[in-house]
Design an enzyme around this catalytic site. Sequence first.
Site, mmCIF file in Angstrom:
data_model
loop_
_atom_site.group_PDB
_atom_site.id
_atom_site.type_symbol
_atom_site.label_atom_id
_atom_site.label_comp_id
_atom_site.label_asym_id
_atom_site.label_seq_id
_atom_site.Cartn_x
_atom_site.Cartn_y
_atom_site.Cartn_z
ATOM 1 N N ARG A 1 -1.590 3.238 13.452
ATOM 2 C CA ARG A 1 -0.498 2.867 14.348
ATOM 3 C C ARG A 1 -0.999 2.909 15.792
ATOM 4 N NH1 ARG A 1 1.227 1.432 10.338
ATOM 5 N NH2 ARG A 1 3.220 1.870 9.289
ATOM 6 N N LYS B 1 3.952 -8.056 11.294
ATOM 7 C CA LYS B 1 3.290 -8.255 10.003
ATOM 8 C C LYS B 1 3.753 -9.540 9.338
ATOM 9 C CE LYS B 1 2.131 -5.768 5.731
ATOM 10 N NZ LYS B 1 2.174 -4.460 5.057
ATOM 11 N N ARG C 1 0.835 -1.198 0.000
ATOM 12 C CA ARG C 1 0.000 0.000 0.000
ATOM 13 C C ARG C 1 0.866 1.242 0.000
ATOM 14 N NH1 ARG C 1 -2.959 1.299 4.081
ATOM 15 N NH2 ARG C 1 -4.595 2.317 2.905
#
Length: 327
Positions: free
Chosen positions: A321, A184, A119
């Site tokens: 975040r 992630k 992204r």
Amino acid sequence: MDNKHKIVQILADGNFHSGEVIGEQLGISRAAVSGHIKTLSNIGLDIYSITGKGYQLAGGLTLLNLKSIRQHSNLTNELELFPIIPSTNEYLMSLIKSKNGLVDGHTILAECQTKGRGRRGKTWQSPYGSHVYLSQYRTMDSGLSAASGLSIAIGLAVANTINQFTKLQCQLKWPNDVLVDGKKIAGILVEAEGQTDGVCHLVIGVGININMPESSADYIEQPWTDLNNISDELIDRNVFIAKLLQQLDEVYQEYQLHRLDNLYEQWNDNNAFANLTVELSSVTKKQVGKCLGIDTNGALLLEDISTKVVSKVFGGEVSLRKKLKEN
């Protein structure tokens, strides 16, 4: 099949192979073999060279095989496999724009991407033979707006697949990241081409970390993990992709029929930042509030810390975040 991929096939057993023998097998010089080895090292393969013994691919490698993938899946999607490609998403988008006549469900797989994208234009590390790089073509008759929550659904499909291979459960970060223990492990990039209220052509891009080479890990700027690191067994990417294709198909069919009506609660159950104070930032503004999850349209529900007013935030160039300090 080019010579670089043929060399990988030779080295995939994890044994030493001399440059001379490789050259004889491929009908090329030892210098050409050395050049190909250097290129392969630059795209993420850990290949060792020892004088008198030859070349060795550290740990060996199980390459993708369409026949093996089909043996582990009951789907009939059209599959294409590329050893090296700039970007699986870009390739499918180019076919859409050229009106190539793609069939719904057509899927592109690659061993390596040289220009993999995440992204906001960020580079997605795509070392050779290490992870899953997949893009799938889909169509919708109800326009671009109907696809706005699709990345939410695809995130669930990816998480459900990973959960089959590890005891640790995935969490979901809005709008389209998959995390394990706050790190992630996968990302999703959905791109669309079409009309606001007509036929919409979609490319669903999925990148999943399976076995990250040390040389590629150095370029990643955020906490990450891979499936081999959290699983008790080494992952066969062919089996994993077969399971992923099944999950993608099931979730997409559900989304076609009911959008997120039957999926949003499952997403909220796995919300990585549930009830935590977060900061949402876009090009124009920043918002701070408590993350309450998503609604049936896939919008993020953000509760203002002071007023307790809940606002809805939709997709776009937004980053999420966890806020480190409470005000």
